[in-house]
Each structure stands twice: as C-alpha cells, then as structure tokens.
Design a protein around this motif. Structure first.
Motif, short mmCIF file in Angstrom:
data_model
loop_
_atom_site.label_atom_id
_atom_site.label_comp_id
_atom_site.label_asym_id
_atom_site.label_seq_id
_atom_site.Cartn_x
_atom_site.Cartn_y
_atom_site.Cartn_z
N LYS A 67 14.62 19.84 -5.33
CA LYS A 67 16.04 19.51 -5.17
C LYS A 67 16.89 20.77 -5.36
N LEU A 70 16.61 22.96 -2.25
CA LEU A 70 17.35 22.39 -1.11
C LEU A 70 18.85 22.55 -1.31
N THR A 71 19.30 22.36 -2.56
CA THR A 71 20.74 22.50 -2.85
C THR A 71 21.18 23.96 -2.65
N SER A 76 19.38 19.68 4.24
CA SER A 76 18.62 18.48 3.92
C SER A 76 17.26 18.65 4.57
N GLU A 77 16.41 17.65 4.41
CA GLU A 77 15.04 17.82 4.89
C GLU A 77 14.96 18.04 6.40
N TRP A 109 8.55 13.37 6.19
CA TRP A 109 9.52 14.09 7.03
C TRP A 109 9.00 14.34 8.44
#
Ligand code: KG4
Ligand code: ZN
Length: 375
Positions: A67, A70-71, A76-77, A109
């Motif tokens: 997380k 990604l942040t 996003s994925e 994903w």
C-alpha cells in the motif's frame, strides 16, 4: 513498462514500483514507489535471522508495504503491467511469502509474473547509475566479472553474454557476510555485524593515522600483536574460505587476558583487512583469467567502506582498463528496486513464470560451475 517488484528472501520486506524503458543497450528505471521494512531489530536478540520469524514478519507487513509503495507512486493496480518477485536464493519460508503474495496479485489483477534470481538483482543494481529516483544501465562492456558478497553468498560470477552467467569461484564454507556477523557476535556487537565491525575498524584506522603508526598488522596500539590468516590466498583457484578466519578470531579471543574497546577495534580492523585482502586477491585472479572489461561488486557486504576503497584503489592501479561498478549506497542491501530491474529485462524477453510451477528455491543458482574460463 511499469513493474511492481517484491522482495522477501531474507529479513527485508520490500515492494518497489518502477517505470522501465529501453533495452539491454540502454535502459532507464524511474523509481515511482520504494517501500522497505527491515526486520533487523527483531532478529537482533537471536544474533541472526530466524527463518520462521522472518516469514511471520513478511506475512504481517507485506500488505501495508504494498500500500505504501502504491501510494508513493500515486497509482492503483491498473497502472501495473508486470509483477516481479524473488524466487531464490534465500530462506524458503520467507521466499514463499513473497511468491504467494505475487501470485495472488497477478491472478487478481490479471498481470503476468516474472521470477527473479536475487543475486542477479544485486549484479544489475551495481551496474546502474543512480541520480535521485532515476537509474540507468547503459553500454555495459562484456565480459563482466561480478563479486557477490552477502550474508549467504560469496561468489565470483562471469557474465560473458548479457544475463548469461558462469560460476568462476565461490566460498567453500562460510559467506563473508556470515563471517562478519559471527565475528561481530564474538566481539559482543549486535546483528547485523558487518556495519558494526566496519565502524570499529574505521575508528582504528583513523587512530593509527593520527598517531602516524606505520604499516599494517602490528599490534602496538592495543599492546598485543594481532595478525589473522588470509585463507586460500595463494591457492590456485578463485574459491574462498572464511571459516578459518572466523575460528582464528575465536582462538585469538581465548588467548586475550581481557577484551578492551581498543582491542575490539584492533581485531575488527585486522579482520576487515584480512577479508578485503582475500576478496581482492580472488577477484584479481578472476579478472586475469577471464579478460573481463567490467568489474561489479554487489550484495550487502559491498556497503563496506574499506572493501570499496580497496577495490577502487587496486582496480584503478592494477586493471586500469577495467571499469569498476559499485552499487549506489541505497542499493547495496536487499531491496525490491533491484528485483524490478532484473524482472524488467526478463519481461522484455517474455520470460514469464508459470503460476502452477513457480516455487521458492532457497538454493537457486545463477550459474553453472565453469572450470575452464575462456579468454
Ligand atoms: O545482501 P544482504 O543485505 O542480504 C543477504 O542477501 O544476505 O547482505 C547482508 C550482509 C550481512 O551479513 C551484513 O552484516 C553485511 O551484509 N553487511 C556488511 C555491511 N553492511 C551490511 N558487511 C560489512 N560491512 C558493511 N558495511
Ligand atoms: Zn542480498
């Protein structure tokens, strides 16, 4: 190509997100996210990495490390194109955590998966030029000789063709990082011992130069003669041995009436000198045998100030035509950026992993043994 890379082979839980472009002639890697959590403090009280504890910590931390990455990357994925994960070598229970996590992400994903050899990550990280968040690997002159020095490995690897490896030499017993860690423990220093030994040794060096104490190996400062062996220095191979060096420290300590801080610094200094002497001597042999044009040092021990200095000075003096590539300080230890770099080249070649068969391999090897290096 946007890579998401996962590393859990030992005691670092790491996820990186890289925007990669180019090919083997010139590739760039922009670090968009790089989240890493070291478990060193947890393993400290046991004096080394405990595999089941490492596994538990990876399991606990991997979701929020993902997380964070990604942040940082502000994506996003959907933005991820390929997932790379360390498949070995390393601690199998720890490796499995990363692999299963990567498989689950790839399935959920709908992204392809690349299995990466951790040691290849160390080699490629050392070849990268680093400017802030931007890395570049360009015009690598083959053959490359790589000295890989970490807690689990000490080996000399030859890359004659891009990403094809031959083993030129390896340790017959302990890895050099393991010897650093064990000697540190004997001296009452915390895990990981490499940086602690290095600090003491550097202090001894600067005290010597302040006092103007002459050549190496004598014992004036701490009042005793401290001389440790350089195992296999003159043997006819590129193999190493560090167990004898470690045992020599043990015997030395038994003979000392008391272990003062000054003596600790002196022993750390002589141990580090002995390790660096052997590492250079074997690397020199490998360079001469293979006619390498590039020398790489990689792995956690390549953070060592003295080893970096010895390699920089000696290679400039004895092999001026060989380009020395040392990893940027941020990439010496285990990290996921190097896994993303290696994963990218394999993704370019469409070497994707099979979901069913991808498994952790604690002893995954980079190369077959080469007894007859060609010139
Ligand atoms: O590559 P790495 O982070 O993990 C493995 O794959 O093993 O290497 C860890 C090893 C440990 O043995 C640690 O003591 C050693 O690298 N190390 C050092 C230094 N920093 C880390 N050894 C000597 N000097 C250092 N400055
Ligand atoms: Zn490593």
């Amino acid at each position: 190509m946007r890579m998401l890379a996962i590393e859990t082979s030992c005691d670092e839980t790491a996820v990186a997100i890289l925007d990669c472009a180019g090919d083997e002639k010139r590739a760039t890697f922009e670090i968009r996210g790089d989240a890493l959590l070291s478990q060193a403090k947890i393993h400290q009280e046991y004096g080394g990495v405990v595999p089941m504890l490492a596994k538990r910590e990876h399991q606990k931390n991997l979701p929020h490390i993902l997380k964070t990455a990604l942040t940082q990357a502000e994506i996003s994925e959907e933005g991820v194109e390929v997932i790379a994960v360390t498949a070995g070598p390393g601690l199998e229970p720890a490796l499995w955590v990363g692999i299963n996590f990567a498989k689950a992400l790839a399935l959920a994903w709908g992204k392809p998966l690349v299995a990466v050899n951790h040691m290849e990550g160390h080699i490629l990280a050392a070849l990268a030029r680093c400017e802030g968040k931007l890395l570049e690997i360009q015009g690598v002159r083959l053959p490359v000789v790589a000295l890989l020095i970490s807690g689990g490995h000490t080996e000399l690897v030859l890359m004659r063709e891009w990403l094809k490896y031959e083993l030129v030499g390896q340790t017959r017993d302990d890895a050099v990082g393991e010897a650093f860690d064990k000697v540190a423990r004997m001296l009452g220093l915390p895990y990981p011992g490499g940086p602690e030994i290095s600090k003491l040794a550097e202090r001894h060096r600067s005290a010597r130069s302040r006092l103007g104490t002459g050549s190496e190996g004598s014992g004036e400062q701490s009042g005793v003669a401290i001389k440790l062996p350089r195992p296999m220095l003159d043997s006819n191979t590129c193999d190493f041995s560090f167990a004898g060096l470690k045992t020599a420290v043990l015997y030395l300590l038994k003979e000392l009436p008391e272990l003062t801080e000054e003596k600790k610094r002196h022993i750390a200094h002589e141990f580090e000198n002995a390790a660096a002497d052997v590492l250079w001597a074997k690397t020199k042999r490998a360079l001469a045998q293979t006619g390498a044009k590039t020398l790489v040092i990689g792995g956690g021990v390549s953070a060592n100030t003295h080893i970096r200095r010895v390699f920089t000075e000696n290679s400039a003096r004895e092999f001026p035509e060989v380009l020395l590539s040392i990893p940027h300080a941020s990439l010496t230890g285990d990290n996921a950026v190097m896994i993303g770099i290696a994963g990218y080249y394999h993704a370019l070649n469409k070497e994707f992993a099979d979901f069913e068969t991808l498994a952790a391999n604690g002893n995954l090897s980079l190369a077959q043994s080469s007894t007859k290096p060609r010139r």
